[in-house]
Design a protein around this motif. Structure first.
Motif, short mmCIF file in Angstrom:
data_model
loop_
_atom_site.label_atom_id
_atom_site.label_comp_id
_atom_site.label_asym_id
_atom_site.label_seq_id
_atom_site.Cartn_x
_atom_site.Cartn_y
_atom_site.Cartn_z
N GLN A 32 28.78 -20.17 114.34
CA GLN A 32 28.95 -21.16 113.28
C GLN A 32 30.23 -21.95 113.53
O GLN A 32 31.06 -21.57 114.35
CB GLN A 32 29.05 -20.48 111.91
CG GLN A 32 30.33 -19.66 111.72
CD GLN A 32 30.54 -19.22 110.29
OE1 GLN A 32 30.16 -18.12 109.92
NE2 GLN A 32 31.16 -20.07 109.48
N THR A 52 36.18 -17.59 108.41
CA THR A 52 34.77 -17.23 108.38
C THR A 52 34.68 -15.87 107.68
O THR A 52 35.71 -15.28 107.35
CB THR A 52 34.16 -17.07 109.80
OG1 THR A 52 34.85 -16.01 110.49
CG2 THR A 52 34.25 -18.36 110.60
N TYR A 105 26.15 -17.17 103.67
CA TYR A 105 25.73 -16.08 104.56
C TYR A 105 24.59 -15.31 103.91
O TYR A 105 24.66 -14.96 102.73
CB TYR A 105 26.89 -15.11 104.82
CG TYR A 105 28.07 -15.72 105.55
CD1 TYR A 105 28.16 -15.66 106.94
CD2 TYR A 105 29.09 -16.34 104.85
CE1 TYR A 105 29.25 -16.20 107.61
CE2 TYR A 105 30.18 -16.89 105.51
CZ TYR A 105 30.25 -16.81 106.90
OH TYR A 105 31.32 -17.37 107.55
N ALA A 146 33.91 -23.24 112.16
CA ALA A 146 34.93 -22.69 111.28
C ALA A 146 34.83 -23.31 109.89
O ALA A 146 34.53 -24.50 109.75
CB ALA A 146 36.31 -22.93 111.87
N VAL A 147 35.08 -22.48 108.88
CA VAL A 147 35.09 -22.97 107.50
C VAL A 147 36.52 -23.40 107.19
O VAL A 147 37.42 -22.57 107.03
CB VAL A 147 34.64 -21.87 106.51
CG1 VAL A 147 34.58 -22.42 105.09
CG2 VAL A 147 33.29 -21.31 106.93
N GLY A 155 29.53 -14.80 111.65
CA GLY A 155 30.87 -15.24 111.32
C GLY A 155 31.82 -15.42 112.48
O GLY A 155 33.04 -15.25 112.32
N HIS A 180 33.07 -12.28 108.68
CA HIS A 180 32.39 -11.48 109.69
C HIS A 180 32.00 -10.13 109.07
O HIS A 180 32.88 -9.35 108.69
CB HIS A 180 33.30 -11.25 110.89
CG HIS A 180 32.75 -10.27 111.89
ND1 HIS A 180 31.56 -10.49 112.56
CD2 HIS A 180 33.22 -9.07 112.32
CE1 HIS A 180 31.33 -9.47 113.37
NE2 HIS A 180 32.31 -8.60 113.24
N PRO A 205 33.46 -18.04 114.92
CA PRO A 205 33.62 -19.50 115.03
C PRO A 205 33.31 -20.01 116.43
O PRO A 205 33.64 -19.37 117.43
CB PRO A 205 35.09 -19.71 114.69
CG PRO A 205 35.75 -18.41 115.01
CD PRO A 205 34.73 -17.36 114.68
N PHE A 240 30.47 -21.92 103.03
CA PHE A 240 29.42 -21.49 103.96
C PHE A 240 28.60 -20.42 103.27
O PHE A 240 29.13 -19.59 102.52
CB PHE A 240 30.02 -20.95 105.25
CG PHE A 240 29.01 -20.76 106.35
CD1 PHE A 240 28.71 -21.80 107.22
CD2 PHE A 240 28.34 -19.55 106.52
CE1 PHE A 240 27.78 -21.65 108.24
CE2 PHE A 240 27.40 -19.39 107.52
CZ PHE A 240 27.12 -20.44 108.39
#
Length: 375
Positions: free
Chosen positions: A146, A126, A157, A148-149, A140, A128, A142, A155
């Motif tokens: 959101q 993520t 932001y 996890a990417v 950010g 952050h 997880p 993703f």
């Protein structure tokens, strides 16, 4: 017993011995195959249980860029695997947009930008925005703000910067691995108020970090779990902006504002620049209400400090990290000789409006505690 009968019995005994020998060979061969296979499986299991450390087919980490974004701008940020030399040894690292640290993203106070993030690493991630007061859904974290990417995913932001100062971005998954290997970068937010900071001739962002090396390679990381306490482990190699030999060139008479960030997972840094006067003017939440002279700056993991130094004399100055057991030279500031006509920093500033803003909290400073906890 006839000779013919004896021959038949002897032949049967020989056949029995041969059969026993064949069975023993099969048993031992099977056992050998089983043991070899088991050892191979263990070795394979061990390899798959650790993050790969090979550097083949990866680009070399490049110099960090400075990116200035305006209100409403969009910017693509890609986390990927790179290779980098540390003390002469090529190792696998992780980087934002190919550099360690990631790009220095400069924005104005109250501006809003869009970060288009893509994860091309070998671990979930993520972004952050550490210290920035953002909408919760863009923080950010997880499984809290959101999902996890995962590797290969993206993703978006949207980040607004209501406060001036220095902040940073990093993943909030497996920081012990991903952040340790280089996933970190700064946000530098320019104040709306022109005299928020004192005048300076230049600004420099400095990331302090350490990394654990064994036999010229990174110490392995387990894929299954964090195998060190808290957020990670102590390193035995010190890094400034990802380098073991950091060097900064300035001119005599220049006023330099340093933005220090501790990106180490565990280590507390005790930073000084001997033979200078360091003026501590701010930290995580912006400027101080009272600036002060400091012999050294103590920074825990994730903390930032804003320090101003006037280099009135030429020469080489060391950036030092000092512990009770050892002194580390983190880098060198080379000051080029030139005429100096002005003196600065005679009196640390006091920000009256900041002090006044704290007046409503003053009664709480001397108030008796409401509850005590024994840990």
């Amino acid at each position: 017993m006839s000779t013919k009968t004896r021959r038949i019995i002897d032949n049967m005994n020989n056949i029995q011995k041969i059969l026993i020998a064949i069975v023993m060979v099969i048993v031992f061969a099977g056992a050998g195959v089983y043991l070899y296979s088991n050892l191979q499986n263990r070795s394979s299991s061990k390899q798959t249980g650790e993050y790969a450390r090979d550097t083949k087919n990866y680009l070399t980490a490049k110099t960090s860029a400075v990116v200035e974004l305006k209100n409403g701008d969009s910017y693509s940020l890609v986390a990927s695997i790179v290779r980098k030399k540390i003390n002469g040894n090529e190792v696998k690292m992780l980087a934002y947009n190919g550099s360690i640290p990631g790009p220095l993203i400069k924005v104005s106070q109250n501006s809003e930008i869009t970060i288009n993030f893509k994860n091309e690493t070998d671990v979930d991630s993520t972004v952050h925005p550490h210290g920035v007061r953002v909408e919760n859904k863009f923080d950010g974290v997880p499984d809290v703000t959101q999902k996890a990417v995962k590797p290969g995913e993206r993703f978006i932001y949207k980040i607004k910067f209501p406060d001036p100062g220095v902040f940073w971005y990093h993943p909030h998954i497996r920081e012990d691995y991903a952040q340790e290997l280089g996933l970190y970068g700064n946000f530098l937010v320019t104040p709306s108020q022109k005299d928020y900071w004192a005048q300076a001739d230049r600004e420099e962002t400095i990331f302090l970090d350490d990394i654990l090396m064994k036999n010229g390679q990174l110490a392995p990381f387990s894929k299954l779990s964090v195998d060190h306490t808290l957020m990670g482990r102590f390193g035995n190699v010190m890094l400034v902006n990802g380098e073991t030999n950091y060097k900064l060139s300035v001119k005599q008479g220049e006023r330099v504002r340093f933005y220090f960030t501790n990106a180490a997972n565990t280590r507390v840094f005790n930073i000084s620049i001997p033979n200078t006067r360091m003026k501590l003017v701010g930290a995580d939440n912006g400027k101080y209400e009272r600036e002060e002279w400091a012999d050294s700056i103590l920074l825990g993991p994730s903390e930032r400090a804003v320090v101003e130094v006037w280099f009135d004399k030429s020469g080489d100055y060391k950036i030092i990290h000092k512990t009770p057991e050892k002194t580390y030279i983190m880098g060198t500031i080379a000051v080029e000789q030139r005429p100096v006509t002005t003196s600065y920093f005679l009196v640390p500033r006091i920000t009256k409006e900041f002090i006044d803003s704290l007046n409503s909290f003053s009664p709480l400073f001397s108030k008796a505690v409401d509850k005590s906890l024994t840990l």
